[in-house]
Design a protein around this motif. Structure first.
Motif, mmCIF file in Angstrom:
data_model
loop_
_atom_site.group_PDB
_atom_site.id
_atom_site.type_symbol
_atom_site.label_atom_id
_atom_site.label_comp_id
_atom_site.label_asym_id
_atom_site.label_seq_id
_atom_site.Cartn_x
_atom_site.Cartn_y
_atom_site.Cartn_z
ATOM 1 N N GLU A 3 85.590 28.199 -62.240
ATOM 2 C CA GLU A 3 85.600 26.892 -61.574
ATOM 3 C C GLU A 3 84.774 25.824 -62.265
ATOM 4 O O GLU A 3 84.998 24.640 -62.061
ATOM 5 C CB GLU A 3 85.128 27.039 -60.129
ATOM 6 N N ALA A 4 83.790 26.223 -63.034
ATOM 7 C CA ALA A 4 82.920 25.239 -63.682
ATOM 8 C C ALA A 4 82.345 25.855 -64.955
ATOM 9 O O ALA A 4 82.408 27.068 -65.142
ATOM 10 C CB ALA A 4 81.804 24.813 -62.736
ATOM 11 N N PRO A 5 81.761 25.037 -65.787
ATOM 12 C CA PRO A 5 81.270 25.587 -67.051
ATOM 13 C C PRO A 5 79.993 26.435 -66.941
ATOM 14 O O PRO A 5 79.671 27.149 -67.873
ATOM 15 C CB PRO A 5 81.012 24.344 -67.905
ATOM 16 N N TYR A 6 79.298 26.373 -65.811
ATOM 17 C CA TYR A 6 78.015 27.086 -65.736
ATOM 18 C C TYR A 6 77.943 28.041 -64.553
ATOM 19 O O TYR A 6 78.386 27.735 -63.456
ATOM 20 C CB TYR A 6 76.850 26.094 -65.683
ATOM 21 N N PHE A 7 77.349 29.191 -64.812
ATOM 22 C CA PHE A 7 77.157 30.248 -63.818
ATOM 23 C C PHE A 7 75.771 30.163 -63.183
ATOM 24 O O PHE A 7 75.598 30.428 -62.002
ATOM 25 C CB PHE A 7 77.348 31.605 -64.503
ATOM 26 N N ALA A 8 74.767 29.805 -63.983
ATOM 27 C CA ALA A 8 73.387 29.780 -63.495
ATOM 28 C C ALA A 8 72.616 28.650 -64.161
ATOM 29 O O ALA A 8 72.998 28.153 -65.223
ATOM 30 C CB ALA A 8 72.703 31.115 -63.768
ATOM 31 N N ILE A 9 71.510 28.273 -63.508
ATOM 32 C CA ILE A 9 70.617 27.246 -64.044
ATOM 33 C C ILE A 9 69.176 27.669 -63.784
ATOM 34 O O ILE A 9 68.866 28.285 -62.769
ATOM 35 C CB ILE A 9 70.915 25.859 -63.426
ATOM 36 N N PHE A 10 68.312 27.336 -64.726
ATOM 37 C CA PHE A 10 66.879 27.633 -64.640
ATOM 38 C C PHE A 10 66.128 26.355 -64.974
ATOM 39 O O PHE A 10 66.529 25.619 -65.873
ATOM 40 C CB PHE A 10 66.527 28.714 -65.670
ATOM 41 N N GLN A 11 65.030 26.101 -64.245
ATOM 42 C CA GLN A 11 64.158 24.977 -64.594
ATOM 43 C C GLN A 11 62.704 25.399 -64.465
ATOM 44 O O GLN A 11 62.322 26.068 -63.496
ATOM 45 C CB GLN A 11 64.411 23.766 -63.703
ATOM 46 N N ALA A 12 61.917 24.996 -65.442
ATOM 47 C CA ALA A 12 60.472 25.210 -65.411
ATOM 48 C C ALA A 12 59.802 23.864 -65.650
ATOM 49 O O ALA A 12 60.261 23.068 -66.469
ATOM 50 C CB ALA A 12 60.041 26.211 -66.473
ATOM 51 N N THR A 13 58.728 23.627 -64.936
ATOM 52 C CA THR A 13 57.996 22.371 -65.037
ATOM 53 C C THR A 13 56.659 22.604 -65.721
ATOM 54 O O THR A 13 55.957 23.574 -65.417
ATOM 55 C CB THR A 13 57.751 21.781 -63.632
ATOM 56 N N PHE A 14 56.321 21.692 -66.615
ATOM 57 C CA PHE A 14 55.041 21.717 -67.334
ATOM 58 C C PHE A 14 54.380 20.350 -67.205
ATOM 59 O O PHE A 14 55.059 19.358 -66.913
ATOM 60 C CB PHE A 14 55.280 22.051 -68.814
ATOM 61 N N ALA A 15 53.097 20.279 -67.440
ATOM 62 C CA ALA A 15 52.356 19.024 -67.281
ATOM 63 C C ALA A 15 52.890 17.933 -68.202
ATOM 64 O O ALA A 15 52.990 16.765 -67.814
ATOM 65 C CB ALA A 15 50.867 19.244 -67.542
ATOM 66 N N ASN A 16 53.248 18.310 -69.433
ATOM 67 C CA ASN A 16 53.726 17.344 -70.406
ATOM 68 C C ASN A 16 54.445 18.081 -71.539
ATOM 69 O O ASN A 16 54.508 19.310 -71.542
ATOM 70 C CB ASN A 16 52.572 16.480 -70.941
ATOM 71 N N GLU A 17 54.966 17.320 -72.486
ATOM 72 C CA GLU A 17 55.717 17.914 -73.592
ATOM 73 C C GLU A 17 54.850 18.850 -74.430
ATOM 74 O O GLU A 17 55.308 19.906 -74.873
ATOM 75 C CB GLU A 17 56.308 16.799 -74.465
ATOM 76 N N ALA A 18 53.592 18.482 -74.628
ATOM 77 C CA ALA A 18 52.693 19.333 -75.413
ATOM 78 C C ALA A 18 52.469 20.683 -74.734
ATOM 79 O O ALA A 18 52.436 21.732 -75.401
ATOM 80 C CB ALA A 18 51.354 18.620 -75.638
ATOM 81 N N ALA A 19 52.338 20.683 -73.418
ATOM 82 C CA ALA A 19 52.140 21.938 -72.681
ATOM 83 C C ALA A 19 53.381 22.819 -72.788
ATOM 84 O O ALA A 19 53.273 24.042 -72.957
ATOM 85 C CB ALA A 19 51.813 21.651 -71.216
ATOM 86 N N LEU A 20 54.562 22.223 -72.711
ATOM 87 C CA LEU A 20 55.796 22.980 -72.874
ATOM 88 C C LEU A 20 55.872 23.561 -74.287
ATOM 89 O O LEU A 20 56.184 24.747 -74.467
ATOM 90 C CB LEU A 20 57.015 22.097 -72.595
ATOM 91 N N GLY A 21 55.576 22.744 -75.276
ATOM 92 C CA GLY A 21 55.602 23.212 -76.665
ATOM 93 C C GLY A 21 54.636 24.352 -76.901
ATOM 94 O O GLY A 21 54.973 25.340 -77.566
ATOM 95 N N VAL B 280 67.618 25.399 -68.504
ATOM 96 C CA VAL B 280 68.538 26.275 -69.231
ATOM 97 C C VAL B 280 69.803 26.408 -68.393
ATOM 98 O O VAL B 280 69.748 26.773 -67.217
ATOM 99 C CB VAL B 280 67.923 27.667 -69.498
ATOM 100 N N LEU B 281 70.930 26.086 -68.997
ATOM 101 C CA LEU B 281 72.238 26.219 -68.361
ATOM 102 C C LEU B 281 72.912 27.459 -68.947
ATOM 103 O O LEU B 281 72.973 27.623 -70.169
ATOM 104 C CB LEU B 281 73.096 24.988 -68.650
ATOM 105 N N TYR B 282 73.393 28.314 -68.070
ATOM 106 C CA TYR B 282 74.032 29.554 -68.513
ATOM 107 C C TYR B 282 75.528 29.515 -68.227
ATOM 108 O O TYR B 282 75.941 29.494 -67.070
ATOM 109 C CB TYR B 282 73.431 30.755 -67.777
ATOM 110 N N PRO B 283 76.365 29.534 -69.271
ATOM 111 C CA PRO B 283 77.797 29.678 -69.062
ATOM 112 C C PRO B 283 78.116 31.052 -68.457
ATOM 113 O O PRO B 283 77.256 31.936 -68.406
ATOM 114 C CB PRO B 283 78.387 29.548 -70.471
ATOM 115 N N GLU B 284 79.341 31.221 -68.029
ATOM 116 C CA GLU B 284 79.791 32.457 -67.395
ATOM 117 C C GLU B 284 79.477 33.672 -68.284
ATOM 118 O O GLU B 284 79.875 33.718 -69.438
ATOM 119 C CB GLU B 284 81.305 32.379 -67.143
ATOM 120 N N PRO B 285 78.760 34.665 -67.746
ATOM 121 C CA PRO B 285 78.472 35.877 -68.525
ATOM 122 C C PRO B 285 79.643 36.856 -68.478
ATOM 123 O O PRO B 285 80.561 36.714 -67.657
ATOM 124 C CB PRO B 285 77.258 36.460 -67.797
#
Length: 102
Positions: A49-67, A6-11
């Protein structure tokens, strides 16, 4: 592996974003079923200075697990919560991840 990014633009208010994100949103994300890892960064650039203020990443075993995680009650709570702090919006990306052994 499959990533949710998830990319977050400037709040509107950086301090409000960060306080809510750390105190409320990230604990909700930690409850996602099947999440293996969460990383994030806040204030990655100075204002304007840039288009994004924050970034979030979460890892899952596979696409089905994320879904399944996002379709769960916890996932629906996480999605609904975004409007409470992301005044600049949020860009969501999901993708499979490859790695190499070093």
């Amino acid at each position: 592996m499959h990533k949710l990014t998830v990319l977050y633009p400037e709040p509107t208010d950086r301090a409000e974003f960060e306080a809510y994100y750390r105190g409320t949103h990230l604990p909700l994300c930690a409850k996602l079923p099947g999440v293996q890892d969460i990383t994030f960064s806040i204030g990655i650039t100075d204002p304007g200075e840039a288009p994004y203020f924050a970034i979030f990443q979460a890892t899952f075993a596979n696409e089905a697990a994320l879904g399944a995680a996002m379709a769960s009650p916890e996932g629906k709570t996480v999605e609904a919560d975004v409007a409470n702090y992301a005044t600049g919006g949020a860009i969501v990306l999901t993708f499979p991840v490859e790695s190499i052994t070093l």
